[in-house]
Every structure is written in C-alpha cells, then in structure tokens.
Design a protein around this motif. Structure first.
Motif, mmCIF file in Angstrom:
data_model
loop_
_atom_site.group_PDB
_atom_site.id
_atom_site.type_symbol
_atom_site.label_atom_id
_atom_site.label_comp_id
_atom_site.label_asym_id
_atom_site.label_seq_id
_atom_site.Cartn_x
_atom_site.Cartn_y
_atom_site.Cartn_z
ATOM 1 N N VAL A 290 0.840 -1.202 0.000
ATOM 2 C CA VAL A 290 0.000 0.000 0.000
ATOM 3 C C VAL A 290 0.874 1.250 0.000
ATOM 4 O O VAL A 290 0.638 2.201 -0.761
ATOM 5 N N THR A 291 1.922 1.248 0.829
ATOM 6 C CA THR A 291 2.803 2.418 0.917
ATOM 7 C C THR A 291 3.509 2.673 -0.410
ATOM 8 O O THR A 291 3.559 3.813 -0.898
ATOM 9 N N GLY A 292 4.060 1.620 -1.013
ATOM 10 C CA GLY A 292 4.760 1.772 -2.292
ATOM 11 C C GLY A 292 3.842 2.238 -3.394
ATOM 12 O O GLY A 292 4.191 3.125 -4.188
ATOM 13 N N PHE A 293 2.643 1.669 -3.453
ATOM 14 C CA PHE A 293 1.688 2.061 -4.492
ATOM 15 C C PHE A 293 1.271 3.523 -4.327
ATOM 16 O O PHE A 293 1.223 4.287 -5.307
ATOM 17 N N LEU A 294 0.973 3.928 -3.090
ATOM 18 C CA LEU A 294 0.557 5.308 -2.867
ATOM 19 C C LEU A 294 1.673 6.289 -3.182
ATOM 20 O O LEU A 294 1.419 7.388 -3.688
ATOM 21 N N LEU A 295 2.925 5.901 -2.928
ATOM 22 C CA LEU A 295 4.051 6.772 -3.255
ATOM 23 C C LEU A 295 4.158 6.953 -4.771
ATOM 24 O O LEU A 295 4.395 8.071 -5.264
ATOM 25 N N LEU A 296 3.977 5.864 -5.521
ATOM 26 C CA LEU A 296 4.004 5.962 -6.982
ATOM 27 C C LEU A 296 2.878 6.859 -7.490
ATOM 28 O O LEU A 296 3.083 7.693 -8.378
ATOM 29 N N ARG A 297 1.679 6.692 -6.929
ATOM 30 C CA ARG A 297 0.557 7.510 -7.375
ATOM 31 C C ARG A 297 0.771 8.981 -7.021
ATOM 32 O O ARG A 297 0.372 9.879 -7.765
ATOM 33 N N LEU A 298 1.419 9.245 -5.883
ATOM 34 C CA LEU A 298 1.701 10.618 -5.499
ATOM 35 C C LEU A 298 2.631 11.280 -6.506
ATOM 36 O O LEU A 298 2.382 12.415 -6.948
ATOM 37 N N VAL A 299 3.696 10.575 -6.894
ATOM 38 C CA VAL A 299 4.632 11.114 -7.880
ATOM 39 C C VAL A 299 3.923 11.298 -9.227
ATOM 40 O O VAL A 299 4.125 12.293 -9.930
ATOM 41 N N ALA A 300 3.088 10.321 -9.602
ATOM 42 C CA ALA A 300 2.371 10.415 -10.878
ATOM 43 C C ALA A 300 1.448 11.638 -10.912
ATOM 44 O O ALA A 300 1.256 12.254 -11.974
ATOM 45 N N ARG A 301 0.880 12.028 -9.766
ATOM 46 C CA ARG A 301 -0.025 13.165 -9.709
ATOM 47 C C ARG A 301 0.705 14.505 -9.803
ATOM 48 O O ARG A 301 0.067 15.556 -9.877
ATOM 49 N N LEU A 302 2.033 14.465 -9.839
ATOM 50 C CA LEU A 302 2.811 15.700 -9.929
ATOM 51 C C LEU A 302 2.963 16.191 -11.363
ATOM 52 O O LEU A 302 3.743 17.105 -11.617
ATOM 53 N N ARG A 303 2.220 15.631 -12.289
ATOM 54 C CA ARG A 303 2.353 16.047 -13.687
ATOM 55 C C ARG A 303 2.034 17.529 -13.884
ATOM 56 O O ARG A 303 2.489 18.134 -14.850
ATOM 57 N N GLY A 304 1.289 18.099 -12.964
ATOM 58 C CA GLY A 304 0.999 19.520 -13.054
ATOM 59 C C GLY A 304 2.240 20.393 -12.906
ATOM 60 O O GLY A 304 2.238 21.562 -13.299
ATOM 61 N N LEU A 305 3.310 19.820 -12.346
ATOM 62 C CA LEU A 305 4.558 20.575 -12.180
ATOM 63 C C LEU A 305 5.405 20.577 -13.450
ATOM 64 O O LEU A 305 6.376 21.332 -13.531
#
Length: 508
Positions: free
Chosen positions: A377-392
């Motif tokens: 769960v922790t690894g998956f959420l970390l990947l999704r967090l980075v993926a959501r940074l596309r706005g940067l």
C-alpha cells in the motif's frame, strides 16, 4: 558406442527462464524411460536478462534396453554441431540460434519451435531499432531443418493457462519424433502431479498443431481496442500515426498538451502538402509526427511512476508470472539522475542544483538508488503521489530543456525539407537519437547536438542538402552510443573543406 553399434539419438532443448525447460527435459526423459530406452540428461544454465537460453541435452540409445543385453551406451554431456536429431526451442530466435550454431541440419534435425518473439537484451538496448529480422529467422529454420514444426505456441500457452513446455511436449509427441505413443507422454505429465489439467490441455493443443490441425486458440486473442484516429482533415495515410500521437500526448499530460501536438502536426502537414507529399505517401508528415509525439512525451520520473502504478500493469505481471491467487511481490528499482530530479524542480532551482553538482564533479555520477515495493500500500501510494505531480511539468527545468530541443529539431526539419524532401525526412529521424534517461539520455542528446551542429545546420546555412550523408551519420550515431563513430564520420566530412575543396563530400 563402437563402430557398427546402434547410434545414440540427440535431443536439444532451448528454453528461457521461467518457461519450464527443466520440467520439459524431465518429461522427455520420463517418456523415453517408460518406453524402455536408456537415456541421460544434462543442462547448461543460460545468462540472466535474456542474453541466452538455458539448454537441456538428452541422449538416448536407439535400441530398447531389453535388446541391449550386456551392452551399454556411452552418452555425451553436451550437444555436437551436426549431430542433433531433435531440437525444441521456446522462441523463434532461439531456434535461429540453433541453426546458426550448427545444431540444426537439413540431413538430420527435426526442429520444433514457437514462432513468437521475446526480445533479447541486445535488441532492447540498441539505440535504434535493434530487432532481429523475424522473416529471415523463420525462413532459415524452415530451409535448414530436415523437418520444421513451427507455430505460435504462446497463444496456445495462454489459451491453456499453462507454461510453454507443455505445448512443446505436445508438439514433440504430435511430430512423432520419439518412439512413444501419446498416452506415454500424457502419463509423464500426470506423474508430475502439479498443474496436470492445464498441462494436458496445453499438450493437446501442441499435439494437434503438430499433426496439421490449427491449435484452438482463437479465444486467446485480446479484444481489439481500436486505434486512435486523427481528425478527418488529415490524409488517410497519416491518421493512424497522428491519432496515436494525439492519444499519447493526452495520456501523458492533458488535453491542452494534445492540442499543442495536433497544431504542430497541422503545420507539418501544410508543409508536406506544399512540397507534394501526396506523391510520396506523406512520408514527411508520418515521420515528423511520429517523432514529435515521442519528443513531447519524454520519459521522466512522473511518467515512470504513472505507468508502474496502473492497474493493467499489475494485471499483466500477474498473468505473465502465472501466480494465480498467490501473493505477488513486486520490487521496482529506481535510479534517478540529475535530469530525472530536475523534472520536478523549477528552472531556477534546478540550475542552482546542477551548478552545485558541476562544481563538485558529480553531474555524471549523481544517482539515487531507490528500491520500492510497489505491491505494498505504501509503495503504491508513493508511486501515485509522484504520478499526480504532472501539473509541475510545465514549470520544470526538464520541460524547458525538452521544449528547446524539440523546437530546434522542428526548425531544422522544416528548413531541410524546404531544400529537399528526403533531406527533411532524414532530419526528422534525427530525433530518434534522444531517448532513455540518465547517461543514455545525455549521450543521445550529445550525439543529436553534434549531428545538427556538424551536418544539418551547416548544410541548411549553405543552401545544400545531404540526405544520404545525414542517413549514414545517423546510422553511425545509433550504432555507437558512445559517439565515437559519429565523431569520426564528421571529421572525415570536414577534411575536404579544410583542404579547400569547394564542396563537402559524403563519405560512405
């Protein structure tokens, strides 16, 4: 055995890791022993990362044990070129490798192989299109084997929910290459005690295919999703390429990014129309738009995190590992360099970060090793967090760098096409040099810069074209990622100019 004695029969199996090659060898040995023959099996481990298959070698005496009396054969431990009677290969290039090494001969060998491909490391790491020619490989295995039984065993494997070794065993039985009946083969599978039903189903598909009946794998084909299409104002010949690029850009960033891609494609198409592209199959539009899509969807840490955390990726891993309902442990290894980190940093901050690395001589040595359990769960959420940074992305240093490179490339492509259509197409293809990440990305970018600054832009400035020379230079750069071949090529081109020659010549 001595001269005049019955000869041994040699069987060579080439399988990749995880395909059950050892199980297949055990099955074949069990079949021969149950049929009353003496045999011996040996194996030679392959190399990791798909640089070679693990091979299994089986020899058996052609005379049944009951008829040997006190005589006993002497078996070899390894295959000998020209002396192999049966070869089984789980993939097309492994079959071709057997032909190349002399194990498959037209006088002796029955070759049983799958026609599907699993790309080797050498194919994947090539800077250009490093794939081997499947057509030539298929032609070679059919021409140089005494008998070739070749079909797509991967489809049969997927349909049966088993491993390819079961399908290979079925094809071996169906080909009649061993002195044993179908029931003996099936008994060997049942004696294994694991995955029996799926293995028997795969065996049956292989058996039927080898007997000349197409394997019943129609249900294994995935439903076609349908290609993305470009707007109707694009010629039919270009719609697939532009449509795929449009979908890729939208998936990569957002609708605005896809619209920017489409606007650039329309500019390229307008130039192509003016230059008579319809008579050339719209080659300029297809090549430029294809590479433009790749340029506008460069790989960064945001993209990697997005792709690695998508549901379809987990489904693919579970399907390919055949783990069923068992827990699947997935560890992803990240090694971001300066460029990857700068995909998350604004221009000013990134410039200061890179300057600090340069002062310390760390620009090419700075990497972060980050193993990540993406099945947690922790690894998956970390990947999704980075993926959501596309706005940067749009405000990042990496975006600015990639936009500048893309703009320079488009300008060179357009100017080259104005001089000569073929020259413009070759200029578009130079974008193939910039790919990957970290050291691979930097080397490709350096080669791209040398090619434009050393050949394309000087030719444009002088009002001349050199499509053939540019094609050879690009090939040299792709063949030698370190850049040495390109440097030598450009140096040879400059020699006549330095000697006062009126015109630069193309060196073959």
């Amino acid at each position: 055995m001595t001269a005049g004695s019955p000869r041994n029969v040699a069987i060579l199996i080439a399988a990749l890791g995880g395909e059950g090659g050892g199980v297949l060898a055990d099955w074949v040995a069990a079949v021969l022993r149950d049929a009353g023959y003496l045999c011996q099996t040996t194996s030679i481990p392959g190399v990791a990362q798909r640089t070679g298959a693990t091979t299994y070698y089986i020899e058996y005496c052609s005379v049944p044990l009951a008829e040997l009396g006190r005589r006993r054969p002497v078996f070899a431990l390894t295959p000998v070129p020209g002396e192999v009677d049966v070869m089984l290969a789980s993939e097309l290039i492994e079959a071709a490798r057997g032909v190349q090494n002399g194990y498959v001969t037209p006088e002796r060998t029955t070759l049983i192989a799958s026609s599907h491909r699993i790309y080797a490391t050498a194919e994947k790491i090539a800077p250009g299109d490093g794939r081997f020619d499947d057509g030539r490989a298929l032609k070679a295995v059919h021409e140089l084997a005494r008998r070739a039984v070749v079909f797509d065993m991967a489809r049969a494997t997927e349909a049966a929910g088993t491993v390819i070794s079961a399908v290979l065993l079925g094809a071996l039985a169906g080909a009649g290459a061993l002195p044993a009946g179908r029931e003996t083969f099936e008994a060997a599978i049942r004696a294994g005690g694991r995955g029996v039903e799926a293995s028997l189903k795969g065996f049956a598909l292989g058996f039927e295919a080898a007997r000349g009946e197409p394997p019943a794998t129609a249900g294994a084909d995935p439903e076609p999703s349908g290609p993305a299409t470009a707007p109707e104002d694009f010629p039919v010949e270009t719609r697939y390429v532009v449509g795929q690029g449009l979908a890729r850009c939208r998936d990569y960033q957002d609708r605005r990014h896809a619209e920017a891609y489409l606007a650039r494609c329309r500019e390229i198409l307008a130039l192509d129309r003016r230059l008579g592209g319809a008579d050339r199959g719209w080659l300029l539009t297809n090549e430029a738009c294809r590479f433009l899509a790749l340029r506008m969807t460069y790989e960064d840490v945001i993209r990697v995190a997005d792709l690695k955390s998508r549901p379809e990726r987990y489904a693919t891993l579970r399907r390919e590992s055949r783990s069923g309902e068992q827990p699947l442990r997935i560890t992803d290894f990240f090694k971001p360099g300066p460029e990857e980190l700068c995909a998350l940093l604004p221009v000013g901050l990134a410039e200061r970060f890179l300057a600090a690395l340069r002062r310390r001589g760390l620009e090419r040595r700075f990497h972060l090793g980050l193993p990540l359990r993406s099945d947690t769960v922790t690894g998956f959420l970390l990947l999704r967090l980075v993926a959501r940074l596309r706005g940067l992305r749009r405000g990042s240093w990496r975006w600015a760098q990639e936009s500048a490179v893309t703009g320079r490339w488009l300008a060179a492509t357009t100017a080259a096409a104005e001089l000569d259509y073929a020259f413009g197409v070759e200029a578009a293809r130079t974008a193939d040099l910039v790919k990957g990440y970290s050291d691979t990305y930097r080397r490709g970018l350096e080669s791209f810069d040398r090619l434009l600054a050393g050949l394309v832009e000087p030719a444009i400035a002088a009002g001349r074209q050199d499509a053939a020379g540019l094609a050879r230079a690009r090939t040299a750069a792709l063949a030698d990622p370190e850049g040495g071949a390109l440097e030598r090529y450009l140096a040879e081109l400059e020699q006549p100019a330095a000697a006062g020659a009126p015109e630069r010549r193309a060196v073959g």
